[in-house]
Design an enzyme around this catalytic site. Sequence first.
Site, PDB file in Angstrom:
ATOM      1  N   HIS A 102       0.844  -1.204   0.000  1.00 55.71           N
ATOM      2  CA  HIS A 102       0.000   0.000   0.000  1.00 55.71           C
ATOM      3  C   HIS A 102       0.872   1.244   0.000  1.00 55.71           C
ATOM      4  O   HIS A 102       1.983   1.250   0.537  1.00 55.71           O
ATOM      5  CB  HIS A 102      -0.944   0.030   1.212  1.00 55.71           C
ATOM      6  CG  HIS A 102      -0.259  -0.144   2.524  1.00 55.71           C
ATOM      7  ND1 HIS A 102       0.129  -1.385   2.999  1.00 55.71           N
ATOM      8  CD2 HIS A 102       0.109   0.752   3.471  1.00 55.71           C
ATOM      9  CE1 HIS A 102       0.709  -1.233   4.172  1.00 55.71           C
ATOM     10  NE2 HIS A 102       0.726   0.055   4.486  1.00 55.71           N
ATOM     11  N   HIS A 104       0.720   5.258   1.205  1.00 56.24           N
ATOM     12  CA  HIS A 104       0.038   6.272   2.011  1.00 56.24           C
ATOM     13  C   HIS A 104       0.057   7.590   1.245  1.00 56.24           C
ATOM     14  O   HIS A 104       1.094   7.983   0.708  1.00 56.24           O
ATOM     15  CB  HIS A 104       0.790   6.521   3.329  1.00 56.24           C
ATOM     16  CG  HIS A 104       0.863   5.340   4.234  1.00 56.24           C
ATOM     17  ND1 HIS A 104       0.041   5.184   5.329  1.00 56.24           N
ATOM     18  CD2 HIS A 104       1.671   4.243   4.234  1.00 56.24           C
ATOM     19  CE1 HIS A 104       0.348   4.063   5.962  1.00 56.24           C
ATOM     20  NE2 HIS A 104       1.337   3.477   5.320  1.00 56.24           N
TER      21      HIS A 104
HETATM   22  P1  5GP Z   1       1.843   0.412   7.330  1.00 54.20           P
HETATM   23  O1  5GP Z   1       2.406   0.606   8.696  1.00 54.20           O
HETATM   24  O2  5GP Z   1       1.699  -1.068   7.060  1.00 54.20           O
HETATM   25  O3  5GP Z   1       2.530   1.152   6.255  1.00 54.20           O
HETATM   26  O4  5GP Z   1       0.411   1.071   7.369  1.00 54.20           O
HETATM   27  C1  5GP Z   1      -0.779   0.393   7.612  1.00 54.20           C
HETATM   28  C2  5GP Z   1      -1.835   1.462   7.728  1.00 54.20           C
HETATM   29  O5  5GP Z   1      -3.091   0.806   7.739  1.00 54.20           O
HETATM   30  C3  5GP Z   1      -1.762   2.304   9.015  1.00 54.20           C
HETATM   31  O6  5GP Z   1      -1.636   3.660   8.663  1.00 54.20           O
HETATM   32  C4  5GP Z   1      -3.058   1.980   9.737  1.00 54.20           C
HETATM   33  O7  5GP Z   1      -3.598   3.120  10.354  1.00 54.20           O
HETATM   34  C5  5GP Z   1      -3.944   1.459   8.626  1.00 54.20           C
HETATM   35  N1  5GP Z   1      -4.910   0.468   9.030  1.00 54.20           N
HETATM   36  C6  5GP Z   1      -4.738  -0.547   9.907  1.00 54.20           C
HETATM   37  N2  5GP Z   1      -5.854  -1.308   9.993  1.00 54.20           N
HETATM   38  C7  5GP Z   1      -6.755  -0.747   9.139  1.00 54.20           C
HETATM   39  C8  5GP Z   1      -8.097  -1.089   8.782  1.00 54.20           C
HETATM   40  O8  5GP Z   1      -8.692  -2.033   9.270  1.00 54.20           O
HETATM   41  N3  5GP Z   1      -8.702  -0.286   7.862  1.00 54.20           N
HETATM   42  C9  5GP Z   1      -8.072   0.800   7.300  1.00 54.20           C
HETATM   43  N4  5GP Z   1      -8.780   1.509   6.429  1.00 54.20           N
HETATM   44  N5  5GP Z   1      -6.809   1.140   7.617  1.00 54.20           N
HETATM   45  C10 5GP Z   1      -6.157   0.373   8.523  1.00 54.20           C
END
Ligand code: 5GP
Length: 140
Positions: A102, A104
């Site tokens: 993903h 951001h």
């Molecule tokens: P990472 O740390 O993997 O780059 O980011 C994961 C992102 O997913 C975080 O910013 C977190 O807030 C978001 N996130 C975690 N669980 C969920 C969820 O159930 N739904 C959505 N829409 N975002 C989520």
Amino acid sequence: MTYDTNNIFAKILRGEIPCHKVYEDAHTLAFMDVMPQADGHTLVIPKAGSRNLLDADPAALGPLMASVQKVANAVRKAFGAEGVLIQQFNEPAAGQTVFHLHFHILPRSTGAALRPHSGKMADHAVLAEHAARIRAALEV
Ligand code: 5GP
């Protein structure tokens, strides 16, 4: 490192858990981050499963980056941001917490601090309103 088909974003793609959808096409989906670091914090994911950028099929990256660009422009417009930060983490040591690739998208303005990563859950009514604002910006 393997891809777990039961990660939270795979469940969102299968419609098993809800999201505040912003944009969808044949290859990608964009939706609001539930713990936004800034108002308008949006995530863009490929429909093809990969843990992160390191194991992604290169063929998935063109359509994904096209969606990142499209949604980033809409987020900037919807939130009147001066700039847009694009972030992407690979593996826990780099800050990754959800193991489906993903990007951001974070609207930024000079002097405005970001909230913590994976911090506080936002109100769903607020996320719904933010998603509607971004969808409207995509339409024009
Ligand atoms: P990472 O740390 O993997 O780059 O980011 C994961 C992102 O997913 C975080 O910013 C977190 O807030 C978001 N996130 C975690 N669980 C969920 C969820 O159930 N739904 C959505 N829409 N975002 C989520």
